[in-house]
Design an enzyme around this catalytic site. Structure first.
Site, PDB file in Angstrom:
ATOM      1  N   GLN A 106       0.849  -1.199   0.000  1.00 23.10           N
ATOM      2  CA  GLN A 106       0.000   0.000   0.000  1.00 23.10           C
ATOM      3  C   GLN A 106       0.883   1.247   0.000  1.00 23.10           C
ATOM      4  O   GLN A 106       0.382   2.358  -0.085  1.00 23.10           O
ATOM      5  CB  GLN A 106      -0.876   0.011   1.254  1.00 23.10           C
ATOM      6  CG  GLN A 106      -1.826  -1.165   1.358  1.00 23.10           C
ATOM      7  CD  GLN A 106      -2.425  -1.270   2.758  1.00 23.10           C
ATOM      8  OE1 GLN A 106      -3.397  -0.596   3.085  1.00 23.10           O
ATOM      9  NE2 GLN A 106      -1.843  -2.106   3.601  1.00 23.10           N
ATOM     10  N   ASN A 107       2.192   1.042   0.109  1.00 26.79           N
ATOM     11  CA  ASN A 107       3.093   2.188   0.257  1.00 26.79           C
ATOM     12  C   ASN A 107       3.369   2.863  -1.076  1.00 26.79           C
ATOM     13  O   ASN A 107       3.461   2.211  -2.113  1.00 26.79           O
ATOM     14  CB  ASN A 107       4.414   1.740   0.895  1.00 26.79           C
ATOM     15  CG  ASN A 107       4.188   1.171   2.287  1.00 26.79           C
ATOM     16  OD1 ASN A 107       3.122   1.388   2.872  1.00 26.79           O
ATOM     17  ND2 ASN A 107       5.149   0.451   2.809  1.00 26.79           N
ATOM     18  N   VAL A 108       3.568   4.179  -1.005  1.00 29.67           N
ATOM     19  CA  VAL A 108       3.858   4.941  -2.220  1.00 29.67           C
ATOM     20  C   VAL A 108       5.366   5.179  -2.363  1.00 29.67           C
ATOM     21  O   VAL A 108       5.802   5.861  -3.271  1.00 29.67           O
ATOM     22  CB  VAL A 108       3.069   6.277  -2.234  1.00 29.67           C
ATOM     23  CG1 VAL A 108       1.578   6.012  -2.194  1.00 29.67           C
ATOM     24  CG2 VAL A 108       3.485   7.199  -1.078  1.00 29.67           C
ATOM     25  N   HIS A 124      -1.599   1.725  -4.009  1.00 30.91           N
ATOM     26  CA  HIS A 124      -1.930   3.142  -3.811  1.00 30.91           C
ATOM     27  C   HIS A 124      -1.003   4.065  -4.603  1.00 30.91           C
ATOM     28  O   HIS A 124      -0.819   5.231  -4.246  1.00 30.91           O
ATOM     29  CB  HIS A 124      -1.907   3.486  -2.309  1.00 30.91           C
ATOM     30  CG  HIS A 124      -2.998   2.790  -1.538  1.00 30.91           C
ATOM     31  ND1 HIS A 124      -2.982   2.617  -0.175  1.00 30.91           N
ATOM     32  CD2 HIS A 124      -4.158   2.205  -1.970  1.00 30.91           C
ATOM     33  CE1 HIS A 124      -4.079   1.957   0.202  1.00 30.91           C
ATOM     34  NE2 HIS A 124      -4.804   1.692  -0.857  1.00 30.91           N
ATOM     35  N   CYS A 132      -0.651  14.339 -15.053  1.00 33.77           N
ATOM     36  CA  CYS A 132      -1.538  15.495 -15.207  1.00 33.77           C
ATOM     37  C   CYS A 132      -2.905  15.187 -14.586  1.00 33.77           C
ATOM     38  O   CYS A 132      -3.469  14.120 -14.811  1.00 33.77           O
ATOM     39  CB  CYS A 132      -1.675  15.826 -16.688  1.00 33.77           C
ATOM     40  SG  CYS A 132      -2.824  17.170 -16.991  1.00 33.77           S
ATOM     41  N   CYS A 135      -5.305  15.357 -18.040  1.00 36.68           N
ATOM     42  CA  CYS A 135      -5.207  14.410 -19.162  1.00 36.68           C
ATOM     43  C   CYS A 135      -4.421  13.150 -18.807  1.00 36.68           C
ATOM     44  O   CYS A 135      -4.232  12.289 -19.656  1.00 36.68           O
ATOM     45  CB  CYS A 135      -4.606  15.094 -20.392  1.00 36.68           C
ATOM     46  SG  CYS A 135      -2.817  15.333 -20.321  1.00 36.68           S
ATOM     47  N   CYS A 158       1.244  20.772 -17.083  1.00 32.71           N
ATOM     48  CA  CYS A 158       1.353  19.736 -18.112  1.00 32.71           C
ATOM     49  C   CYS A 158       1.728  20.391 -19.445  1.00 32.71           C
ATOM     50  O   CYS A 158       1.095  21.366 -19.859  1.00 32.71           O
ATOM     51  CB  CYS A 158       0.006  19.028 -18.220  1.00 32.71           C
ATOM     52  SG  CYS A 158      -0.097  17.862 -19.575  1.00 32.71           S
ATOM     53  N   SER A 200      -2.503  -1.082   9.407  1.00 32.60           N
ATOM     54  CA  SER A 200      -3.613  -1.038  10.361  1.00 32.60           C
ATOM     55  C   SER A 200      -4.825  -1.769   9.792  1.00 32.60           C
ATOM     56  O   SER A 200      -5.780  -2.034  10.518  1.00 32.60           O
ATOM     57  CB  SER A 200      -3.972   0.412  10.692  1.00 32.60           C
ATOM     58  OG  SER A 200      -4.213   1.123   9.502  1.00 32.60           O
ATOM     59  N   ASN A 224       3.176  -6.942  13.361  1.00 33.43           N
ATOM     60  CA  ASN A 224       2.789  -5.572  13.686  1.00 33.43           C
ATOM     61  C   ASN A 224       3.276  -5.235  15.082  1.00 33.43           C
ATOM     62  O   ASN A 224       3.352  -6.109  15.944  1.00 33.43           O
ATOM     63  CB  ASN A 224       1.250  -5.437  13.616  1.00 33.43           C
ATOM     64  CG  ASN A 224       0.799  -3.998  13.462  1.00 33.43           C
ATOM     65  OD1 ASN A 224       1.051  -3.156  14.318  1.00 33.43           O
ATOM     66  ND2 ASN A 224       0.124  -3.704  12.361  1.00 33.43           N
TER      67      ASN A 224
END
Ligand code: BJW
Ligand code: ZN
Length: 252
Positions: A106-108, A124, A132, A135, A158, A200, A224
C-alpha cells in the site's frame, strides 16, 4: 534497550518451508524503521499532524493545489534520503527461498524496489510518478528546491494540456489501479502463506486482501507493533518491529 526475544511459531516456519506461493502484503509500518512516518500511529503518524481530508483527496488538491503539491514534494524529498531496512531486505531473501513470492504494497515509496524486490504491486500508486490531473499524461519529475519542512509549492504544468500536475498516488474516493488490484486479489486467492506486515488494515479495498487469503485456505501471519485480533484458526499475530521479525523467517 535490550531487544525483545521473539518466538516465531513453528506452524509459520513449516508453512513457509512447504509453500509454493507466498504473498507479502505491506503497509506503512514496514518502512517505519527507515524513518518514514506511518499514517495512523498515535504520536508519530502523519494523520496526527495533518488532516487527510485537506491533503489526500482530489477535492483537497483542487481547493489548494500549492498546499497539497508542496506536502507531497516534502515527503518525496524525505523518501529520497531514506534507505531500505532489514524488513525490506528479508523479503528479498525470502523470495530467493520460496518457489514464488508476490509483494503487494500500500506504500507509495520505492523502498521494496531499492532493496531488490521485483514486480511489486503498488495498490496506492507511487509518489515518484506524478501525472496530469486533467489528461493523465505522466510528468517527468524535475529537481525541486530543497525543503527543510513542509511548505506550499505550486504544482508544475502539463506540457500537453496546461493542466496541473498531481502526485501519482491514490487518494480517498479514487479507484485503485485496476491491473494491480486484480493481480493482488488473484495472488491472495492463490497463495499458501500471506504475511501482512505493518498495516492497520482499515483502508478499503486493500484491507480485504488478508481475508481473501484466509478464505482461500492460506495461513495468514500479521506482523505488527500492536497485537492483531485473530478470528480464524489459520491466522497468527506476531507482535514486534518488522525489521526484527522478518529476518527470523528467512534462512541465513
Ligand atoms: C509497525 C511498525 C514497525 C508501525 N513494524 N509494524 C467511509 C467514509 C469515507 C470513505 C470510506 C468509507 N468506508 C470506506 C471508504 C473508502 C476509503 C476507506 O477505506 N476509508 C477508510 C479509512 C474508512 N477507501 C478509499 O477511498 C479507496 N478508494 C475507494 O474505495 O474507491 C472506490 C471507488 C471505486 C470506483 C471508482 C471510484 C472510487 C482509496 C484509498 C486510498 C488510500 N490512500 C492513502 C494515501 C496515499 C497517498 C499518500 O501516501 O499520501 O494510502 S491513505 C493511507 O492509508 C495510505 C496508506 O497506503 C493507507 C493504509 O495505511 P497503512 O499502510 O495501513 O498505515 P497505518 O499508519 O494505518 O498503519 C501502520 C501500521 O504499522 C500500524 O498498525 C502500526 O502498529 C504498524 N507499525 N511501525 C511493524 N516498525
Ligand atoms: Zn495534461
Amino acid at each position: 534497550m535490550p531487544k525483545k526475544t521473539i518466538q516465531v511459531p513453528t506452524e509459520l516456519l513449516n508453512a513457509l518451508a512447504d509453500a509454493q506461493h507466498v504473498v507479502v502484503f505491506t503497509g506503512a509500518g514496514v518502512s517505519a524503521e527507515s524513518g518514514v512516518s506511518t499514517f495512523r500511529d498515535a504520536l508519530t503518524g502523519l494523520w496526527a499532524r495533518f488532516d487527510p481530508m485537506q491533503l489526500a483527496t482530489p477535492e483537497a488538491f483542487l481547493a489548494d493545489p500549492d498546499l497539497v503539491w508542496g506536502w507531497y514534494e516534502w515527503r518525496r524529498q524525505l523518501l529520497l534520503k531514506a534507505h531500505p531496512n532489514p524488513a525490506h531486505q528479508a523479503i528479498v531473501k525470502l523470495a530467493q527461498q520460496v518457489p514464488k513470492l508476490t509483494v503487494i504494497t500500500q506504500n507509495v515509496d520505492d523502498l521494496h524496489e531499492r532493496a531488490g524486490s521485483r514486480d511489486v504491486l503498488h495498490l496506492h500508486g507511487s509518489i515518484f510518478n506524478p501525472r496530469c490531473f486533467s489528461c493523465a499524461q505522466p510528468y517527468p519529475l524535475k529537481q525541486a528546491p530543497a525543503m527543510r519542512h513542509e511548505q506550499a509549492l505550486p504544482p508544475p504544468t502539463c506540457s500537453y494540456c496546461q493542466g496541473m500536475i498531481r502526485p501519482g498516488v491514490v487518494w480517498f474516493g479514487e479507484a485503485l489501479p485496476q491491473a494491480e488490484m486484480e493481480a493482488a486479489f488473484a495472488a491472495a486467492e492463490n497463495c499458501d502463506v500471506l504475511l501482512s506486515i505493518g498495516t492497520s488494515g482499515v483502508v478499503q479495498p486493500a484491507a480485504q486482501i488478508p481475508q481473501l487469503a484466509l478464505r482461500s485456505g492460506a495461513l495468514v501471519a500479521h506482523i505488527n507493533l500492536e497485537p492483531v485480533s485473530c478470528q480464524h484458526a489459520r491466522e497468527l499475530s506476531l507482535v514486534g518491529v518488522a525489521g526484527q521479525i522478518l529476518p527470523l523467517l528467512v534462512q541465513d
